[in-house]
Write a protein that holds these residues in place. Structure first.
Motif, short mmCIF file in Angstrom:
data_model
loop_
_atom_site.label_atom_id
_atom_site.label_comp_id
_atom_site.label_asym_id
_atom_site.label_seq_id
_atom_site.Cartn_x
_atom_site.Cartn_y
_atom_site.Cartn_z
N ILE A 80 5.75 -86.64 -41.65
CA ILE A 80 7.10 -87.08 -41.25
C ILE A 80 8.15 -86.54 -42.21
N VAL A 81 7.89 -86.63 -43.52
CA VAL A 81 8.84 -86.14 -44.51
C VAL A 81 9.01 -84.62 -44.40
N SER A 82 7.92 -83.90 -44.18
CA SER A 82 8.01 -82.44 -44.02
C SER A 82 8.78 -82.06 -42.77
N VAL A 83 8.58 -82.78 -41.69
CA VAL A 83 9.35 -82.51 -40.46
C VAL A 83 10.83 -82.75 -40.71
N ILE A 84 11.17 -83.83 -41.40
CA ILE A 84 12.56 -84.12 -41.72
C ILE A 84 13.14 -83.00 -42.60
N ALA A 85 12.37 -82.54 -43.58
CA ALA A 85 12.83 -81.47 -44.47
C ALA A 85 13.11 -80.19 -43.68
N TRP A 86 12.17 -79.79 -42.84
CA TRP A 86 12.36 -78.57 -42.05
C TRP A 86 13.51 -78.74 -41.05
N TRP A 87 13.61 -79.93 -40.44
CA TRP A 87 14.71 -80.17 -39.50
C TRP A 87 16.05 -80.08 -40.21
N THR A 88 16.14 -80.59 -41.43
CA THR A 88 17.37 -80.51 -42.21
C THR A 88 17.73 -79.06 -42.49
N LEU A 89 16.75 -78.25 -42.86
CA LEU A 89 16.97 -76.82 -43.11
C LEU A 89 17.45 -76.12 -41.84
N ILE A 90 16.79 -76.37 -40.73
CA ILE A 90 17.17 -75.75 -39.45
C ILE A 90 18.55 -76.21 -39.02
N LYS A 91 18.84 -77.48 -39.19
CA LYS A 91 20.16 -78.02 -38.81
C LYS A 91 21.26 -77.36 -39.63
N GLY A 92 21.05 -77.18 -40.92
CA GLY A 92 22.03 -76.50 -41.76
C GLY A 92 22.26 -75.07 -41.31
N LEU A 113 6.02 -93.14 -58.09
CA LEU A 113 6.07 -92.70 -56.71
C LEU A 113 5.81 -91.20 -56.61
N THR A 114 5.14 -90.81 -55.54
CA THR A 114 4.93 -89.38 -55.29
C THR A 114 6.22 -88.78 -54.72
N VAL A 115 6.25 -87.46 -54.64
CA VAL A 115 7.41 -86.78 -54.04
C VAL A 115 7.58 -87.24 -52.60
N THR A 116 6.48 -87.36 -51.89
CA THR A 116 6.53 -87.84 -50.50
C THR A 116 7.18 -89.21 -50.42
N MET A 139 14.56 -79.62 -50.08
CA MET A 139 13.51 -80.53 -49.61
C MET A 139 12.24 -79.78 -49.26
N VAL A 140 12.39 -78.65 -48.54
CA VAL A 140 11.22 -77.85 -48.16
C VAL A 140 10.56 -77.27 -49.41
N ALA A 141 11.37 -76.85 -50.39
CA ALA A 141 10.81 -76.26 -51.61
C ALA A 141 9.94 -77.24 -52.38
N VAL A 142 10.31 -78.51 -52.37
CA VAL A 142 9.52 -79.49 -53.12
C VAL A 142 8.53 -80.26 -52.25
N HIS A 143 8.68 -80.14 -50.91
CA HIS A 143 7.79 -80.91 -50.05
C HIS A 143 7.50 -80.17 -48.75
N VAL A 188 4.30 -80.43 -47.23
CA VAL A 188 2.97 -81.03 -47.25
C VAL A 188 2.66 -81.57 -45.85
N TRP A 189 1.48 -81.24 -45.34
CA TRP A 189 1.13 -81.59 -43.97
C TRP A 189 -0.17 -82.40 -43.90
N THR A 190 -0.39 -83.25 -44.91
CA THR A 190 -1.58 -84.10 -44.93
C THR A 190 -1.12 -85.55 -44.99
N GLY A 191 -1.55 -86.34 -44.05
CA GLY A 191 -1.18 -87.74 -44.01
C GLY A 191 0.09 -87.96 -43.21
N PRO A 192 0.18 -89.08 -42.51
CA PRO A 192 1.31 -89.34 -41.62
C PRO A 192 2.68 -89.33 -42.30
N LEU A 193 2.80 -90.01 -43.44
CA LEU A 193 4.09 -90.06 -44.11
C LEU A 193 4.50 -88.68 -44.61
N ALA A 194 3.56 -87.92 -45.15
CA ALA A 194 3.85 -86.57 -45.63
C ALA A 194 4.30 -85.67 -44.48
#
Length: 133
Positions: free
Chosen positions: A76-88, A6-9, A62-66, A68-74
Motif C-alpha cells: 500500500i505504501v509503495s503504491v502511494i509512493a509511485w502514485w505520488t510520483l506519477i501525479k507530480g 518504526l520501520t520506514v513502511t 518516497m519511492v527512493a526510500v520505499h 518494497v512489495w512484501t506485505g500488505p502495508l508495504a
C-alpha cells in the motif's frame, strides 16, 4: 511507541495517514473546496507548476526510500509512493488533462469524499503506529 522503533513502511504509513486525516477534515469543514482547488490549479500556471514540482519531488523521495512489495502495508505504501510520483509528473507535463480526469473520477460530494479520506487516513495511521508493517 517510540518513533525510532518504526520501520520506514510504518513511518510513511503513519505520515500519509496523518496527512489524509488533515485533508479529510479540511474537505468536511469547507464543502466544495476540492472543486475550487482543482479549478485554481488548472487556472494558475505558476501554482500548478510549483505544486507539480513539489509532488514530483515528494513522490521521488518516497519511492527512493520505499520501493518494497512484501506485505500488505508495504505494498500500500509503495503504491502511494509511485502514485505520488506519477501525479507530480502529470501535474507538470499534462496538468489540464490530468485535472480534468481527476474531476471526472473524483466524488463531487465533499462530505463523502472527506469521510472516506479520513477513514483511509486513520487506517494508515493506525497500521503504521501499531506495527502492522
Amino acid at each position: 511507541m517510540m518513533i525510532e522503533k518504526l520501520t520506514v513502511t510504518q513511518l510513511l504509513a503513519a505520515f500519509v495517514g496523518l496527512y489524509l486525516i488533515a485533508a479529510g477534515i479540511g474537505l468536511l469543514r469547507e464543502q466544495g473546496s476540492y472543486s475550487k482547488m482543482m479549478n485554481e490549479l488548472k487556472d494558475n500556471t505558476a501554482l500548478g507548476f510549483v505544486t507539480g514540482a513539489f509532488v514530483l519531488a515528494l513522490g521521488a523521495a518516497m519511492v527512493a526510500v520505499h520501493d518494497v512489495w512484501t506485505g500488505p502495508l508495504a505494498i500500500i505504501v509503495s503504491v502511494i509512493a509511485w502514485w505520488t510520483l506519477i501525479k507530480g509528473f502529470c501535474l507538470l507535463a499534462i496538468r489540464n488533462q490530468f485535472l480534468a480526469w481527476a474531476n471526472v473520477v473524483s466524488l463531487k460530494n465533499s462530505a463523502l469524499l472527506g469521510t472516506v479520506v479520513i477513514v483511509v487516513g486513520a487506517a494508515l495511521l493506525a497500521a503504521g503506529l501499531v506495527g502492522a508493517g
